[in-house]
Design a protein around this motif. Structure first.
Motif, PDB file in Angstrom:
ATOM      1  N   LYS A 132       0.844  -1.201   0.000  1.00  0.00           N
ATOM      2  CA  LYS A 132       0.000   0.000   0.000  1.00  0.00           C
ATOM      3  C   LYS A 132       0.882   1.256   0.000  1.00  0.00           C
ATOM      4  O   LYS A 132       0.599   2.245  -0.689  1.00  0.00           O
ATOM      5  CB  LYS A 132      -0.876  -0.049   1.247  1.00  0.00           C
ATOM      6  N   GLU A 133       1.946   1.215   0.787  1.00  0.00           N
ATOM      7  CA  GLU A 133       2.861   2.357   0.856  1.00  0.00           C
ATOM      8  C   GLU A 133       3.555   2.570  -0.486  1.00  0.00           C
ATOM      9  O   GLU A 133       3.724   3.707  -0.948  1.00  0.00           O
ATOM     10  CB  GLU A 133       3.894   2.111   1.957  1.00  0.00           C
ATOM     11  N   LEU A 134       3.949   1.480  -1.151  1.00  0.00           N
ATOM     12  CA  LEU A 134       4.581   1.586  -2.468  1.00  0.00           C
ATOM     13  C   LEU A 134       3.629   2.231  -3.473  1.00  0.00           C
ATOM     14  O   LEU A 134       4.028   3.090  -4.272  1.00  0.00           O
ATOM     15  CB  LEU A 134       4.987   0.199  -2.973  1.00  0.00           C
ATOM     16  N   LEU A 135       2.374   1.833  -3.435  1.00  0.00           N
ATOM     17  CA  LEU A 135       1.396   2.377  -4.380  1.00  0.00           C
ATOM     18  C   LEU A 135       1.138   3.857  -4.113  1.00  0.00           C
ATOM     19  O   LEU A 135       1.047   4.661  -5.049  1.00  0.00           O
ATOM     20  CB  LEU A 135       0.085   1.590  -4.289  1.00  0.00           C
ATOM     21  N   SER A 136       1.051   4.227  -2.842  1.00  0.00           N
ATOM     22  CA  SER A 136       0.822   5.640  -2.489  1.00  0.00           C
ATOM     23  C   SER A 136       2.008   6.491  -2.914  1.00  0.00           C
ATOM     24  O   SER A 136       1.845   7.599  -3.454  1.00  0.00           O
ATOM     25  CB  SER A 136       0.593   5.766  -0.984  1.00  0.00           C
ATOM     26  N   MET A 137       3.191   5.982  -2.675  1.00  0.00           N
ATOM     27  CA  MET A 137       4.413   6.693  -3.043  1.00  0.00           C
ATOM     28  C   MET A 137       4.490   6.876  -4.562  1.00  0.00           C
ATOM     29  O   MET A 137       4.875   7.941  -5.073  1.00  0.00           O
ATOM     30  CB  MET A 137       5.597   5.852  -2.553  1.00  0.00           C
ATOM     31  N   THR A 138       4.093   5.843  -5.301  1.00  0.00           N
ATOM     32  CA  THR A 138       4.116   5.918  -6.763  1.00  0.00           C
ATOM     33  C   THR A 138       3.100   6.931  -7.262  1.00  0.00           C
ATOM     34  O   THR A 138       3.398   7.752  -8.141  1.00  0.00           O
ATOM     35  CB  THR A 138       3.824   4.531  -7.365  1.00  0.00           C
ATOM     36  N   ALA A 139       1.899   6.886  -6.720  1.00  0.00           N
ATOM     37  CA  ALA A 139       0.856   7.835  -7.143  1.00  0.00           C
ATOM     38  C   ALA A 139       1.291   9.273  -6.880  1.00  0.00           C
ATOM     39  O   ALA A 139       1.006  10.179  -7.674  1.00  0.00           O
ATOM     40  CB  ALA A 139      -0.449   7.527  -6.417  1.00  0.00           C
TER      41      ALA A 139
END
Length: 690
Positions: free
Chosen positions: A503-510
């Protein structure tokens, strides 16, 4: 012809050279289509065998035990009820109409039962139809259904097929069946190899087809047999040369579709070309020339290759030298591209990526590279990788897209970047990551090696998934033009082994995209999309119910996934597991009906001995489970829950949760909520209940 004797049926369509990549499927579909239609109509005996033939110039099928005439078919039609068939001794209109539709008088109708009442019945026998009457239509219908890449017309005729058709053979045993296809009448004459056989081959009967073509026509008509011949010859050549064939996808099948009489020859090329990265030379040989490059036992390219020729000759030197001459020109092109590319440093190409559109809603490849640097740098911190190396590798990762060699061979993107980075003196971890960041490229492919390559690979795939998904291009059905499913699986395979929060990876990417580019809710959408992929990926090794139970908790640290699943399996083996899972399901159903927020659990309101005992066991287990979870001992945490079986059973046996006293009711619901919270910290156990 007699339907009492079954014989082999042979059908051959003789054509110009068929498209090689489609040939295996064309042969299989043609054979199965003819067989299925004949079987449906009752022409094929139960023990019939079907054999498919497919070569560059022919599609054929041989089916044993085919009848010349269908078996007679018993027909029975049920009509009106006997009780209402006559009125005043006269047939009713319904009965008269039924008899008329059957072509008989009412007096000729029999009586029988439909299971509920007696009815009038008409029985007859339909004579079987002759094979000769239906075969032309079956052939035409089957050929129309072939997965043809493209249809064509030739001459001044209206008919069309994949390639011009020049012959039709249809034999039932020794007899020619006068079938037609396009402008052709069926016969018993076919042709062999285009060069090695000069005379027509007259077939006496259907059973001799394969042998006559092989012996007299220099044609191995069976695709599978021809493929096996080539594989054996390639293997023997490798043994003689102490070499191995470079891996390739589909080359053996493609070559099998190009020849009718395969002969393998060994060719050589100038060793000077080995200065070019071997991946370039291998692709040039495989894609352009359909040759089989040879490697030594260490996987290093040898200056030799194997060619599968369609000609057998006592002196093959002219064939070998001709192929060597053609290959030299191809390898010279590769050498030229390589030398030209080396004249420009890899990092000097990066600014040119501003002219390469990634997607019109997301921007250029240069803008993408800037995002990759940001994402890879952030991931590097979490993997304790060298941040500078990760950012440098991300900066150079797409630079080879505008190199001449990659323009010629797009499959070499990343590979050429690695070579050029090494030539430029870049750090080896950076060079390796440029190639490694494309991994895994397909199902079963190797994962990137090393933290730098992992960081850049994750950044590349996450950026692609979040960006494309975020602009609304969500995969649907079998449509996934940007290969987001493949990218998601690559991310999942990596994070299953890494201490990263998805989830953190996806938020960081967005967050790396400019405001307004990706839609709101993208992170949640992609997270759900990836959990669906994860479920499919794990399904091969774990029960679906176990996977659902763990995924129900919406885990974000996926490196815990496997040990959670193992813990669930261990829990299910406990004698208390079934009762606890059922109790948990009951608790969930009770709590679903609660309206509003639950009150805080108040021990003073506990009055029944069973609820007091359950609360005491709950307090006792909470620190035990918490300690186990802190050390990722998920199995220990679940096994500790076995102590709850007796107090839970006693609670449900003697305690009325839905008490008339609202305070007591709320308190008991709060107790169950606390119990559910404790029980479902590893997986949602209610999903394990049968």
């Amino acid at each position: 012809m007699s339907n009492s004797v079954s014989q082999t049926l042979l059908i051959e369509i003789f054509t110009e050279e068929l498209p090689p990549k489609a040939l295996p499927k064309l042969g299989a579909v043609f054979a199965s289509g003819i067989f299925d239609e004949l079987a449906k109509l009752g022409f094929v005996a139960k023990d019939a065998e079907v054999e498919s033939f497919a070569s560059p110039r022919r599609l054929a099928v041989s089916i044993s035990n085919v009848l010349a005439v269908q078996p007679d078919q018993a027909i029975e039609r049920r009509g009106p009820a006997v009780a209402s068939g006559f009125k005043d001794g006269v047939p009713t209109p319904a009965l008269a109409g039924f008899a008329r539709s059957c072509g008989v008088d009412v007096a000729q109708l029999a009586q029988g039962s439909d299971g509920k009442q007696d009815v009038f019945v008409f029985s007859s026998v339909k004579a079987g139809e002759a094979l000769v009457k239906v075969l032309s239509a079956i052939i035409a219908a089957t050929l129309k259904k072939l997965p043809a890449p493209k249809m064509m017309r030739w001459g001044d005729r209206d008919g069309q097929f994949i390639r011009p058709v020049h012959g039709l053979v249809v034999l039932h045993g020794s007899e020619v069946i006068p079938a037609q296809f396009l402008h052709l009448e069926a016969g018993r004459s076919t042709l062999g190899h285009r060069f090695l056989s000069t005379e027509a081959i007259e077939l006496a009967n259907a059973d001799e087809y394969a042998a006559r073509l092989f012996d007299d026509g220099f044609v191995e008509a069976s695709f599978d047999a021809r493929r096996a011949l080539i594989a054996d010859q390639l293997s023997n050549a490798c043994l003689e040369l102490n070499a191995q064939i470079a891996p390739s996808d589909g080359l053996l099948d493609e070559v099998t579709a190009l020849v009718e009489w395969p002969v393998v020859y060994t060719g050589n090329f100038d060793e000077k070309f080995l200065a070019v990265p071997q991946e370039c030379l291998i692709l040039s040989m495989q894609q352009h020339q359909k040759y089989f490059p040879l490697l030594d036992q260490n996987g290093k390219l040898l200056p030799k290759f194997l060619v599968v020729s369609n000609l057998e000759t006592a002196d093959p030197s002219h064939i070998i030298h001709g192929n060597e001459r053609v290959l030299r020109a191809r390898l010279s092109d590769a050498e030229f591209f390589f030398e030209q590319d080396k004249k420009k440093k890899l990092d000097s190409r990066v600014p040119q990526l501003a002219n390469v559109v990634y997607h019109n809603k997301i921007g250029s490849q240069l803008e993408r590279v800037e995002r990759l640097q940001s994402i890879a740098g952030a991931i590097a911190l979490k993997l304790n990788a060298n941040v500078a190396d990760c950012k440098r590798a991300a900066y150079l990762a797409k630079a080879d897209l505008i190199a001449d060699m990659v323009g010629e061979f797009p499959e070499l993107q990343g590979v050429m970047g690695m070579y050029y980075a090494r030539i430029d003196g870049e750090n080896e971890a950076v060079a390796a990551a440029i190639e490694g960041h494309y991994h895994p490229r397909f199902a079963g492919d190797s994962l990137p090696v090393g933290a730098v390559a992992q960081a850049v690979s994750l950044a590349d795939k996450l950026e692609s998934i979040v960006g494309i998904y975020g602009i609304g291009l969500i995969p649907t059905g079998d449509k996934d033009p940007f290969a987001l499913r493949r990218a998601a699986l690559g991310v999942l395979r990596m994070v299953l082994d890494l201490p990263l929060d998805l989830k953190e990876l996806l938020s960081m990417t967005a967050a790396s995209f400019p405001d307004g580019v990706v839609a709101e809710g993208t992170v949640e959408g992609v997270y759900g999309f990836m959990l669906d992929r994860l479920k499919n990926y794990l399904a091969a090794d774990y029960p679906a119910a176990d996977i659902d139970a763990v995924l129900a908790l919406k885990p974000t640290l996926l490196n815990e996934m496997v040990i959670r699943l193992q813990a669930v399996a261990a829990f299910k083996a406990l004698p208390e597991a079934t009762a606890l899972a059922a109790a948990n399901k009951r608790i969930r159903n009770i709590l679903k009906k609660v309206e509003g927020d639950l009150p805080e659990l108040n021990a003073a309101l506990l009055s029944d001995a069973a609820e007091i005992a359950l609360h005491a066991e709950l307090l006792k287990l909470q620190p035990v489970v918490s300690r186990a979870l802190a050390s990722q001992d998920f199995t220990g945490a679940l096994k500790a829950l076995s102590a709850l079986k007796e107090p839970v059973d006693a609670f449900f046996d003697s305690v009325m949760v839905m008490s008339d006293d609202l305070a007591v009711r709320g308190n008991r619901q709060a107790l169950l909520a606390a119990l559910a919270s404790l029980m479902n910290r590893v997986a949602e156990l209610s999903l394990l209940a049968e």
